[in-house]
Design an enzyme around this catalytic site. Structure first.
Site, short mmCIF file in Angstrom:
data_model
loop_
_atom_site.label_atom_id
_atom_site.label_comp_id
_atom_site.label_asym_id
_atom_site.label_seq_id
_atom_site.Cartn_x
_atom_site.Cartn_y
_atom_site.Cartn_z
CB ALA A 10 10.73 -8.96 8.21
N GLY A 11 8.79 -6.16 8.08
CA GLY A 11 8.58 -5.00 7.21
C GLY A 11 8.94 -3.68 7.88
NE ARG A 15 1.23 1.14 2.29
CZ ARG A 15 0.21 0.30 2.11
NH1 ARG A 15 -0.98 0.78 1.79
NH2 ARG A 15 0.36 -0.99 2.31
N GLY A 77 9.01 -11.41 0.13
CA GLY A 77 7.65 -11.93 0.15
C GLY A 77 7.34 -12.71 1.41
CG ASP A 102 0.62 -5.56 9.70
OD1 ASP A 102 0.07 -6.69 9.76
OD2 ASP A 102 0.88 -5.00 8.62
N GLY A 139 -8.01 -10.03 -1.44
CA GLY A 139 -8.20 -11.31 -2.10
C GLY A 139 -9.49 -11.97 -1.65
CG ASN A 169 -6.21 -14.48 2.71
OD1 ASN A 169 -6.19 -14.82 3.89
ND2 ASN A 169 -5.15 -14.56 1.92
CG ASN A 227 -0.43 -2.13 5.61
OD1 ASN A 227 0.53 -2.76 6.01
ND2 ASN A 227 -1.51 -2.72 5.09
CG ASN A 376 -2.79 18.90 59.34
OD1 ASN A 376 -3.83 18.61 58.75
ND2 ASN A 376 -2.29 20.12 59.30
#
Length: 464
Positions: A10-11, A15, A77, A102, A139, A169, A227, A376
């Site tokens: 959905a993004g 960038r 989110g 992505d 993370g 992660n 991204n 030919n």
């Protein structure tokens, strides 16, 4: 056990600084989200739900009927994104993979291994992890003594001991589907960003006493999430290397993989040789024992066994076995060659079919034509197929001979075994086995060349 997938797409991807929505940017010729969707389906997912937002219509048009789609109208989110699929999946029993659109480098083998660990340990959730030389910004996955996940700590919240952990992660998960949606109902947006995080589901499941596992991919490149254009180039490089390795292990010789571009959809037979500078795109397939390049640019073209293409461009063509093409030939869409054909230097074909053994050796254009076997076509010959408004067809029968600098004014037919003399402009059909001559009779004027030179010299002297 039933397997499902939720692909987060959905993004907008600000960038990327692009008019094209992020997940539609291609990696080795295929949109990132298409790579992800194809992979989860190859891994056995019976249902695939793609969460769309920015560019929803365009994403849906690219993926077509390969998935179900749910709109995330407002991006609040990752947890909120997954929650949008509740009406479709909440009642299902089984395992759900959640993966970002992505992350095109996550492989089927890795997902299958993660699923095996997840199901064998009766985990409520399994996190796909990777070990990075520099985990800054990611993370950290903190494991217990038995290897289970104790917690995932965001980089900014790590103490010095946690910051030293290199296992991160990747953002790809397996969940017990019903436990996933039950936990999502408890996720809040009480954080600095005011968003609903999917990682909060891990903590909720732990508090319930559920097992949380982690599978560490052996290929750290799979952790790449695209991204920006820098990450896009890294993903392209990694996937190119993966594609090259697959072909090499399947018996293809690639002289210089670093100087060769092959898209993910291309098929190549064993014992074919690919020289540097070659570009193979789209639905291109090569048979066995082909020689391609150097500097061949081939798109959506089928090439049968034993054919040779040097320094040429082919698009939307079909090439028989044991053909030779180039150098510097241009075969446009609709070009079809039988077996044993020869297309030489600076020859252009468009919407033309050539029978077995026919030759167009140099400096000719054959368009909107059907050419028989063993024909030919001489140097500089042209099928004149366009009158400024409409296209017309030229037909040339088996065994015909078309001399150099012949113009065939379509629509016209040259019969089987016919012979068209060099320099002719043909406007009427030539019957089988006939010889056609259509040119002015030569006239020689004795000494006239000297007169022309004298006149030209005098004119130049007057001007000076």
């Amino acid at each position: 056990m039933k397997k499902m997938a939720i692909v987060l797409a959905a993004g907008q991807g600000k960038r990327m600084k692009s008019k094209l929505y992020k997940v539609l940017h291609p990696v080795c010729g295929t949109p990132m989200v298409q790579h992800v969707l194809d992979m989860v389906q190859e891994a056995g997912c019976e249902r695939s739900v793609v969460i769309v937002g920015h560019g929803a219509e365009m994403v849906q048009s690219v993926l077509g009927d390969k998935a179900e789609f749910v709109l995330q109208a407002e991006q609040l989110g990752t947890g909120h994104a997954v929650l949008q699929s509740r009406e479709l999946l909440e009642g299902e029993a089984g395992t759900t993979i959640v993966i970002c659109g992505d992350t095109p480098l996550v492989s089927k083998e890795t997902v299958l291994a993660m699923l095996a660990l997840h199901e064998s340990s009766a985990a409520a959730a399994t996190v796909l992890t990777a070990e990075l030389p520099d985990p800054t910004g990611y993370g950290r996955v903190i494991r217990g003594e038995g290897g289970e996940v104790e917690k995932i700590v965001e980089h900014k919240d790590c103490n010095p001991q946690e910051a030293a952990v290199r296992e991160i992660n990747t953002g790809t998960y397996c969940f017990d589907n019903q436990k996933l949606f039950a936990a999502l109902a408890k996720v809040t947006n009480s954080n600095a960003q005011g968003e609903y995080y999917l990682t909060d589901v891990i903590g909720i499941l732990q508090q319930q006493g559920d097992i949380i596992q982690a599978y560490c991919t052996p290929d750290a490149d799979e952790a790449i999430g695209v991204n920006d254009r820098v990450a896009l180039a890294e993903a392209e490089r990694s996937m190119r290397a993966r594609i090259m390795k697959r072909h090499l292990l399947n018996g293809v010789t690639i002289i210089d993989p670093a100087a060769t571009y092959i898209e993910s959809s291309v098929v190549i037979g064993a014992d074919s040789v690919i020289y540097p500078g070659t570009v193979l795109r789209g639905a291109t397939s090569l048979g066995e024992d082909c020689v391609i390049g150097p500097h061949a640019d081939i798109t959506d073209t089928g090439i049968a066994d034993g054919s040779i293409i040097h320094h040429s461009m082919l698009k939307g063509a079909q090439i028989g076995s044991r053909c030779t093409i180039g150098p510097y030939a241009n075969l446009r869409p609709g070009s079809v060659l039988g077996d044993g054909c020869k297309i030489g230097d600076f020859v252009e074909l468009k919407n033309a079919t050539l029978g077995d053994g026919s030759k167009v050796s140099h400096l000719s254009y054959v368009g909107d034509a059907v050419v028989g076997k063993d024909v030919n076509i001489g140097c500089g010959a042209i099928t004149v197929n366009y009158d400024g408004y409409n296209k017309f067809k030229t037909e040339i029968g088996d065994g015909a001979f078309i001399g150099s600098n012949v113009n065939l004014i379509a629509p016209v037919r040259v019969g089987d075994g016919a012979y068209v003399v060099a320099g002719s402009t043909i406007t009427h059909d030539v019957p089988d086995s006939d010889l056609a001559i259509a040119r002015e009779r030569q006239v020689n004027k004795p000494g006239y060349a000297d007169k022309i030179r004298s006149r030209a010299k005098a004119k130049k002297e007057r001007q000076n």
